[in-house]
Design a protein around this motif. Structure first.
Motif, PDB file in Angstrom:
ATOM      1  N   LEU A  50     -23.746   5.205  19.652  1.00 51.85           N
ATOM      2  CA  LEU A  50     -23.148   6.525  19.493  1.00 51.85           C
ATOM      3  C   LEU A  50     -24.281   7.516  19.318  1.00 51.85           C
ATOM      4  N   ASN A  51     -24.323   8.536  20.171  1.00 57.53           N
ATOM      5  CA  ASN A  51     -25.405   9.512  20.146  1.00 57.53           C
ATOM      6  C   ASN A  51     -24.850  10.883  19.745  1.00 57.53           C
ATOM      7  N   PRO A  52     -25.048  11.291  18.467  1.00 58.72           N
ATOM      8  CA  PRO A  52     -24.547  12.589  18.028  1.00 58.72           C
ATOM      9  C   PRO A  52     -25.211  13.780  18.727  1.00 58.72           C
ATOM     10  N   ASN A  53     -26.323  13.565  19.404  1.00 59.12           N
ATOM     11  CA  ASN A  53     -27.014  14.633  20.131  1.00 59.12           C
ATOM     12  C   ASN A  53     -26.752  14.576  21.631  1.00 59.12           C
ATOM     13  N   GLY A  54     -25.920  13.653  22.053  1.00 58.64           N
ATOM     14  CA  GLY A  54     -25.697  13.438  23.484  1.00 58.64           C
ATOM     15  C   GLY A  54     -25.171  14.641  24.226  1.00 58.64           C
ATOM     16  N   HIS A  55     -24.201  15.343  23.633  1.00 54.06           N
ATOM     17  CA  HIS A  55     -23.646  16.512  24.322  1.00 54.06           C
ATOM     18  C   HIS A  55     -24.717  17.591  24.490  1.00 54.06           C
ATOM     19  N   ALA A  56     -25.548  17.788  23.476  1.00 58.71           N
ATOM     20  CA  ALA A  56     -26.633  18.777  23.554  1.00 58.71           C
ATOM     21  C   ALA A  56     -27.665  18.377  24.604  1.00 58.71           C
ATOM     22  N   GLN A  57     -27.755  17.076  24.905  1.00 66.39           N
ATOM     23  CA  GLN A  57     -28.686  16.585  25.916  1.00 66.39           C
ATOM     24  C   GLN A  57     -28.069  16.593  27.317  1.00 66.39           C
ATOM     25  N   GLY A  58     -26.851  17.116  27.442  1.00 68.33           N
ATOM     26  CA  GLY A  58     -26.213  17.226  28.744  1.00 68.33           C
ATOM     27  C   GLY A  58     -25.301  16.075  29.117  1.00 68.33           C
ATOM     28  N   LEU A  59     -25.062  15.150  28.200  1.00 67.53           N
ATOM     29  CA  LEU A  59     -24.179  14.032  28.507  1.00 67.53           C
ATOM     30  C   LEU A  59     -22.729  14.490  28.381  1.00 67.53           C
ATOM     31  N   THR A  60     -21.920  14.131  29.361  1.00 64.62           N
ATOM     32  CA  THR A  60     -20.516  14.525  29.360  1.00 64.62           C
ATOM     33  C   THR A  60     -19.592  13.336  29.149  1.00 64.62           C
ATOM     34  N   GLY A  61     -20.146  12.153  29.108  1.00 65.59           N
ATOM     35  CA  GLY A  61     -19.363  10.934  28.914  1.00 65.59           C
ATOM     36  C   GLY A  61     -20.294   9.770  28.660  1.00 65.59           C
ATOM     37  N   PRO A  62     -19.722   8.575  28.538  1.00 66.06           N
ATOM     38  CA  PRO A  62     -20.539   7.391  28.272  1.00 66.06           C
ATOM     39  C   PRO A  62     -21.546   7.135  29.387  1.00 66.06           C
ATOM     40  N   VAL A  63     -22.703   6.602  28.999  1.00 66.52           N
ATOM     41  CA  VAL A  63     -23.738   6.239  29.968  1.00 66.52           C
ATOM     42  C   VAL A  63     -23.960   4.728  29.892  1.00 66.52           C
ATOM     43  N   PRO A  64     -23.691   4.013  30.998  1.00 66.80           N
ATOM     44  CA  PRO A  64     -24.006   2.588  31.041  1.00 66.80           C
ATOM     45  C   PRO A  64     -25.493   2.413  31.340  1.00 66.80           C
ATOM     46  N   TYR A  65     -26.137   1.528  30.607  1.00 67.04           N
ATOM     47  CA  TYR A  65     -27.567   1.283  30.803  1.00 67.04           C
ATOM     48  C   TYR A  65     -27.780  -0.101  31.412  1.00 67.04           C
ATOM     49  N   TRP A  66     -28.419  -0.098  32.576  1.00 69.75           N
ATOM     50  CA  TRP A  66     -28.828  -1.339  33.232  1.00 69.75           C
ATOM     51  C   TRP A  66     -30.147  -1.763  32.612  1.00 69.75           C
ATOM     52  N   HIS A  67     -30.238  -2.993  32.167  1.00 69.11           N
ATOM     53  CA  HIS A  67     -31.474  -3.526  31.607  1.00 69.11           C
ATOM     54  C   HIS A  67     -32.356  -3.995  32.758  1.00 69.11           C
ATOM     55  N   VAL A  68     -33.587  -3.502  32.766  1.00 66.46           N
ATOM     56  CA  VAL A  68     -34.517  -3.780  33.861  1.00 66.46           C
ATOM     57  C   VAL A  68     -35.856  -4.240  33.300  1.00 66.46           C
ATOM     58  N   SER A  69     -36.628  -4.926  34.136  1.00 66.58           N
ATOM     59  CA  SER A  69     -37.940  -5.413  33.698  1.00 66.58           C
ATOM     60  C   SER A  69     -39.046  -4.408  33.982  1.00 66.58           C
ATOM     61  N   ASP A  70     -38.823  -3.469  34.917  1.00 71.11           N
ATOM     62  CA  ASP A  70     -39.836  -2.462  35.269  1.00 71.11           C
ATOM     63  C   ASP A  70     -39.143  -1.116  35.463  1.00 71.11           C
ATOM     64  N   ILE A  71     -39.005  -0.364  34.395  1.00 74.51           N
ATOM     65  CA  ILE A  71     -38.246   0.886  34.427  1.00 74.51           C
ATOM     66  C   ILE A  71     -38.868   1.911  35.375  1.00 74.51           C
ATOM     67  N   ARG A  72     -40.188   1.952  35.448  1.00 79.20           N
ATOM     68  CA  ARG A  72     -40.833   2.920  36.333  1.00 79.20           C
ATOM     69  C   ARG A  72     -40.499   2.644  37.796  1.00 79.20           C
ATOM     70  N   ALA A  73     -40.555   1.396  38.187  1.00 78.11           N
ATOM     71  CA  ALA A  73     -40.248   1.036  39.573  1.00 78.11           C
ATOM     72  C   ALA A  73     -38.779   1.291  39.890  1.00 78.11           C
ATOM     73  N   ARG A  74     -37.870   0.943  38.968  1.00 77.44           N
ATOM     74  CA  ARG A  74     -36.438   1.153  39.202  1.00 77.44           C
ATOM     75  C   ARG A  74     -36.110   2.641  39.261  1.00 77.44           C
ATOM     76  N   LEU A  75     -36.719   3.441  38.382  1.00 73.70           N
ATOM     77  CA  LEU A  75     -36.476   4.879  38.392  1.00 73.70           C
ATOM     78  C   LEU A  75     -36.957   5.487  39.710  1.00 73.70           C
ATOM     79  N   ALA A  76     -38.144   5.101  40.155  1.00 74.21           N
ATOM     80  CA  ALA A  76     -38.676   5.601  41.427  1.00 74.21           C
ATOM     81  C   ALA A  76     -37.762   5.199  42.587  1.00 74.21           C
ATOM     82  N   ALA A  77     -37.252   3.965  42.563  1.00 78.14           N
ATOM     83  CA  ALA A  77     -36.372   3.503  43.633  1.00 78.14           C
ATOM     84  C   ALA A  77     -35.068   4.305  43.648  1.00 78.14           C
ATOM     85  N   LEU A  78     -34.530   4.626  42.469  1.00 79.71           N
ATOM     86  CA  LEU A  78     -33.295   5.406  42.412  1.00 79.71           C
ATOM     87  C   LEU A  78     -33.509   6.822  42.920  1.00 79.71           C
TER      88      LEU A  78
END
Length: 116
Positions: A50-78
């Motif tokens: 639960l993120n009490p600052n989520g709305h202020a950060q621009g979140l409008t609903g739940p965010v599912p997080y995919w667990h990855v071994s290399d976040i930089r590579a996955r972010l670049a690919a997305l």
């Protein structure tokens, strides 16, 4: 580079105490983390936050997080595949890294990398 699946979902909340009571009733466990900036539960192999600052950060609903071994590579690919960075890579404590993107339809996709 491995994606180990959806294991974390973060809900933006306006009233952390009310949300904590609701999720405690739903999950039938007490939070493992209970701070002004984050309340976390572990239940049935899932991490629910639960993120009490989520709305202020621009979140409008739940965010599912995919667990990855290399976040930089996955972010670049997305991004290369048409995603738009909503939150760049950030250390949220103890070496845990998160980032999020919007897909072309506006859906939120979170990435999470735990320290090795």
């Amino acid at each position: 580079m491995t994606t180990t699946g959806l294991q974390t979902i973060i809900y933006p909340v306006k009233d952390a105490e009310r949300a904590k009571a609701l999720f405690t009733a739903l999950l039938e466990v007490e939070p493992y983390a209970d701070a002004p900036y984050y309340v976390g539960f572990k239940a049935a192999g899932q991490d629910v936050g639960l993120n009490p600052n989520g709305h202020a950060q621009g979140l409008t609903g739940p965010v599912p997080y995919w667990h990855v071994s290399d976040i930089r590579a996955r972010l670049a690919a997305l991004v290369e595949a048409g995603g738009e960075v909503l939150q760049d890579i950030q250390d949220v404590g103890n070496g845990r890294l998160i980032a999020s993107v919007k897909d072309p339809d506006g859906n939120l996709v979170g990435l999470l990398q735990d320290p090795s």
